[in-house]
Write a protein that holds these residues in place. Structure first.
Motif, PDB file in Angstrom:
ATOM      1  N   SER A 161       0.808  -1.222   0.000  1.00 54.46           N
ATOM      2  CA  SER A 161       0.000   0.000   0.000  1.00 54.46           C
ATOM      3  C   SER A 161       0.838   1.268   0.000  1.00 54.46           C
ATOM      4  O   SER A 161       0.297   2.368   0.135  1.00 54.46           O
ATOM      5  CB  SER A 161      -0.903   0.008   1.237  1.00 54.46           C
ATOM      6  OG  SER A 161      -0.113   0.037   2.420  1.00 54.46           O
ATOM      7  N   ALA A 162       2.155   1.141  -0.101  1.00 54.55           N
ATOM      8  CA  ALA A 162       3.063   2.297  -0.145  1.00 54.55           C
ATOM      9  C   ALA A 162       2.970   3.148   1.112  1.00 54.55           C
ATOM     10  O   ALA A 162       2.895   4.364   1.061  1.00 54.55           O
ATOM     11  CB  ALA A 162       2.796   3.150  -1.383  1.00 54.55           C
ATOM     12  N   GLY A 163       2.987   2.481   2.264  1.00 55.34           N
ATOM     13  CA  GLY A 163       3.047   3.197   3.528  1.00 55.34           C
ATOM     14  C   GLY A 163       1.772   3.197   4.337  1.00 55.34           C
ATOM     15  O   GLY A 163       1.784   3.590   5.506  1.00 55.34           O
ATOM     16  N   HIS A 164       0.657   2.769   3.760  1.00 59.53           N
ATOM     17  CA  HIS A 164      -0.618   2.840   4.467  1.00 59.53           C
ATOM     18  C   HIS A 164      -0.840   1.688   5.425  1.00 59.53           C
ATOM     19  O   HIS A 164      -1.839   1.671   6.155  1.00 59.53           O
ATOM     20  CB  HIS A 164      -1.763   2.937   3.466  1.00 59.53           C
ATOM     21  CG  HIS A 164      -1.707   4.182   2.641  1.00 59.53           C
ATOM     22  ND1 HIS A 164      -1.787   5.439   3.192  1.00 59.53           N
ATOM     23  CD2 HIS A 164      -1.549   4.374   1.312  1.00 59.53           C
ATOM     24  CE1 HIS A 164      -1.702   6.345   2.231  1.00 59.53           C
ATOM     25  NE2 HIS A 164      -1.538   5.725   1.085  1.00 59.53           N
ATOM     26  N   ASP A 165       0.041   0.689   5.451  1.00 59.54           N
ATOM     27  CA  ASP A 165       0.044  -0.332   6.488  1.00 59.54           C
ATOM     28  C   ASP A 165       1.439  -0.931   6.560  1.00 59.54           C
ATOM     29  O   ASP A 165       2.198  -0.880   5.586  1.00 59.54           O
ATOM     30  CB  ASP A 165      -1.033  -1.397   6.271  1.00 59.54           C
ATOM     31  CG  ASP A 165      -0.873  -2.186   4.973  1.00 59.54           C
ATOM     32  OD1 ASP A 165      -0.383  -1.606   3.987  1.00 59.54           O
ATOM     33  OD2 ASP A 165      -1.247  -3.370   4.932  1.00 59.54           O
ATOM     34  N   VAL A 166       1.797  -1.455   7.739  1.00 54.54           N
ATOM     35  CA  VAL A 166       3.123  -2.023   7.958  1.00 54.54           C
ATOM     36  C   VAL A 166       2.998  -3.221   8.892  1.00 54.54           C
ATOM     37  O   VAL A 166       1.970  -3.440   9.524  1.00 54.54           O
ATOM     38  CB  VAL A 166       4.109  -1.003   8.585  1.00 54.54           C
ATOM     39  CG1 VAL A 166       4.342   0.188   7.666  1.00 54.54           C
ATOM     40  CG2 VAL A 166       3.619  -0.548   9.956  1.00 54.54           C
ATOM     41  N   VAL A 167       4.094  -3.993   8.988  1.00 57.55           N
ATOM     42  CA  VAL A 167       4.214  -5.059   9.974  1.00 57.55           C
ATOM     43  C   VAL A 167       5.267  -4.632  10.986  1.00 57.55           C
ATOM     44  O   VAL A 167       6.341  -4.139  10.610  1.00 57.55           O
ATOM     45  CB  VAL A 167       4.595  -6.396   9.310  1.00 57.55           C
ATOM     46  CG1 VAL A 167       4.926  -7.452  10.360  1.00 57.55           C
ATOM     47  CG2 VAL A 167       3.463  -6.880   8.404  1.00 57.55           C
ATOM     48  N   MET A 168       4.967  -4.830  12.278  1.00 57.53           N
ATOM     49  CA  MET A 168       5.850  -4.360  13.338  1.00 57.53           C
ATOM     50  C   MET A 168       6.125  -5.467  14.353  1.00 57.53           C
ATOM     51  O   MET A 168       5.306  -6.367  14.552  1.00 57.53           O
ATOM     52  CB  MET A 168       5.226  -3.168  14.083  1.00 57.53           C
ATOM     53  CG  MET A 168       4.991  -1.931  13.249  1.00 57.53           C
ATOM     54  SD  MET A 168       4.407  -0.513  14.245  1.00 57.53           S
ATOM     55  CE  MET A 168       5.888  -0.115  15.196  1.00 57.53           C
ATOM     56  N   LEU A 169       7.286  -5.366  15.002  1.00 56.63           N
ATOM     57  CA  LEU A 169       7.542  -6.090  16.235  1.00 56.63           C
ATOM     58  C   LEU A 169       6.917  -5.285  17.366  1.00 56.63           C
ATOM     59  O   LEU A 169       7.208  -4.093  17.515  1.00 56.63           O
ATOM     60  CB  LEU A 169       9.044  -6.249  16.467  1.00 56.63           C
ATOM     61  CG  LEU A 169       9.832  -7.025  15.403  1.00 56.63           C
ATOM     62  CD1 LEU A 169      11.323  -6.984  15.723  1.00 56.63           C
ATOM     63  CD2 LEU A 169       9.347  -8.462  15.303  1.00 56.63           C
ATOM     64  N   ASP A 170       6.049  -5.909  18.155  1.00 56.19           N
ATOM     65  CA  ASP A 170       5.260  -5.230  19.180  1.00 56.19           C
ATOM     66  C   ASP A 170       5.802  -5.601  20.567  1.00 56.19           C
ATOM     67  O   ASP A 170       5.662  -6.746  21.019  1.00 56.19           O
ATOM     68  CB  ASP A 170       3.798  -5.650  19.033  1.00 56.19           C
ATOM     69  CG  ASP A 170       2.885  -4.996  20.056  1.00 56.19           C
ATOM     70  OD1 ASP A 170       3.383  -4.187  20.869  1.00 56.19           O
ATOM     71  OD2 ASP A 170       1.679  -5.307  20.044  1.00 56.19           O
ATOM     72  N   TYR A 171       6.395  -4.618  21.252  1.00 53.25           N
ATOM     73  CA  TYR A 171       7.038  -4.853  22.545  1.00 53.25           C
ATOM     74  C   TYR A 171       6.166  -4.434  23.731  1.00 53.25           C
ATOM     75  O   TYR A 171       6.656  -4.394  24.861  1.00 53.25           O
ATOM     76  CB  TYR A 171       8.357  -4.076  22.614  1.00 53.25           C
ATOM     77  CG  TYR A 171       9.456  -4.613  21.726  1.00 53.25           C
ATOM     78  CD1 TYR A 171      10.503  -5.368  22.244  1.00 53.25           C
ATOM     79  CD2 TYR A 171       9.466  -4.345  20.359  1.00 53.25           C
ATOM     80  CE1 TYR A 171      11.526  -5.845  21.434  1.00 53.25           C
ATOM     81  CE2 TYR A 171      10.486  -4.815  19.538  1.00 53.25           C
ATOM     82  CZ  TYR A 171      11.508  -5.558  20.083  1.00 53.25           C
ATOM     83  OH  TYR A 171      12.511  -6.038  19.282  1.00 53.25           O
TER      84      TYR A 171
END
Length: 464
Positions: free
Chosen positions: A259-269
């Protein structure tokens, strides 16, 4: 409420001039504000994203609003955007009981119930995880997994993602910069292949996101380093996404998405602390930065990636966006700006032509750093400053989202504020936009060139 004031407030609401509503109604002493005035003030706060202040106003008229479905809907709206879903469900449920035929209430109630269930599932997972008090068996990360067909080392992947294996000193400095200890499994994988594009780019989900009902997709996995744009500390890496795109500071962005920045995957701490073993989550900018659980750790996420062939909706998505740019209704502001400009014949159609080319090339409707997107940044600035010639730097940044970014039918549902400010500052450095007494404008030559580029780009779409 005075009829003349009511008419003015209605007009400002339709024009998205919500701050004018607040400024006007705040001039009325609190003791002189009736139910309708206070409700209008609270609604304006909601529309400005100032939900806590909205709730303070709604609380002042709570007794009068008990039988008013609109009062309950607006309070539920505040709770929803504060991520207080349990309270949103309760209040919106009352609104629905009072007015079962209201479609907006039914839709927001459904969304609140879905997100409440997601929160409850996350809480249940934490309870189960916390109940397993036995130490985990120490095992080599990715033991037994065959990576021979995992990475797609195309020219693009090698150019944008892949770096040399990180030395321990680099890993330590990246962790210090990010403020989080990276998982052992992540470090192990990056030492074998530091960033890249997997062949399998989809991950199944239990909950729907803006991307799909049953999965998310990634473009690539960010490596440990700084030299590549798509590395953790690169110019499009984790810090950029958090600081410029507004993603929550809950950990580390490790994957960008199509989506070119409109969603991402993250490590959630959030649940393990900065030195613990983070979960992997999907964060959705287009849905108020909604967080969706993906996997309990990075290794499980990598092992769970599947081929996009299992969820191939790219053609349907592209066709949907092509319809959007072809016939979607312009935002009120964009329609107004087009009507005020006379230099270009059939201006609306030419804008649609350029945006059609963008969708054809990208497969979706979003502006980024490509030539046609830059043209659309220029066109929007030209249109706005033509109609509002006394525009300052900050005024333009504030109004930008109302033109196309959040333009409704003809819109993208999101944008990166930092990207727009960088574009504007770049045009000023290049001398194409000048600033005199705080007012911005294109130079005459730059203005002519923008119009010419628009004509040429739109004509190319007509030919194709």
């Amino acid at each position: 409420m005075d009829k003349e004031l009511l008419a003015q407030l209605t007009q400002w609401h339709e024009d998205d001039e919500h701050q004018k509503i607040v400024d006007t109604l705040m001039e009325i002493p609190p003791e002189d504000r009736d139910y309708e005035v206070t409700s209008s003030l609270a609604r304006a706060y909601n529309n400005l994203g100032r939900y806590e202040e909205a709730l303070e106003q709604f609380a002042m008229i709570a007794e009068q609003g008990q039988d008013d479905p609109l009062w309950h809907f607006r309070v539920g709206y505040s709770y929803y955007y504060l991520n207080r879903y349990e309270e949103a469900v309760r209040v919106l449920g009352i609104a629905h009981d009072l007015d079962p035929d209201d479609e907006n209430t039914a839709m927001l109630l459904n969304l609140s119930q879905r997100k409440l269930r997601k929160d409850q599932h996350a809480a249940a997972r934490r309870v189960i995880k916390d109940s397993h008090n036995d130490p985990r068996t120490e095992a080599t990360p990715f033991e037994g997994m065959d990576f021979s067909d995992f990475w797609d080392d195309s020219d693009y992947a090698l150019r944008e993602y892949v770096s040399d294996p990180p030395a321990d000193e680099l890993i330590a400095s990246v962790e210090e910069e990010l403020g989080y200890k990276l998982p052992a499994s992540y470090i192990r994988l990056m030492k074998e292949h530091n960033g890249g594009v997997p062949y399998n780019t989809c991950y199944p989900t239990e909950d729907a996101t803006s991307w799909a009902e049953d999965h998310i997709a990634i473009t690539g996995v960010m490596g440990i380093g700084r030299e590549k744009s798509y590395s953790l500390c690169g110019d499009l890496g984790s810090t950029f996404m958090i600081e410029e795109w507004g993603y929550p500071d809950i950990g580390v962005v490790i994957c960008d998405c199509p989506s070119a920045g409109h969603d991402v995957v993250m490590l959630d701490y959030r649940n393990c602390g900065r030195d613990g073993e983070p979960e992997v989550v999907h964060v959705d900018q287009e849905d108020n930065y909604e967080i969706t659980f993906l996997a309990e750790d990075f290794e499980a996420f990598i092992r769970g990636l599947v081929s996009e062939e299992e969820y191939d909706t790219s053609q349907e998505d592209k066709e949907k966006d092509l319809r959007k740019v072809a016939v979607g209704k312009f935002s009120p502001l964009l329609a107004e700006l087009c009507n005020r400009v006379s230099e270009v014949d059939q201006l609306e159609q030419k804008i649609r032509n350029v945006c059609t080319r963008i969708v054809e090339e990208k497969g979706h409707f979003s502006f980024h750093a490509d030539e046609l997107s830059t043209l659309m940044y220029d066109v929007q600035f030209w249109l706005y400053t033509s109609s509002y010639p006394n525009t300052s730097h900050q005024q333009y940044l504030d109004v930008y989202e109302k033109i196309i970014a959040f333009g409704g039918e003809f819109g993208q549902g999101g944008y990166a504020p930092g990207w727009i400010s960088d574009w504007l500052d770049g045009r000023i450095r290049e001398g194409l936009i000048v600033q005199e007494n705080g007012v911005l404008r294109f130079t005459d030559q730059a203005r002519s060139e923008v119009i010419e580029r628009l004509e040429v780009a739109a004509a190319e779409e007509d030919v194709t």
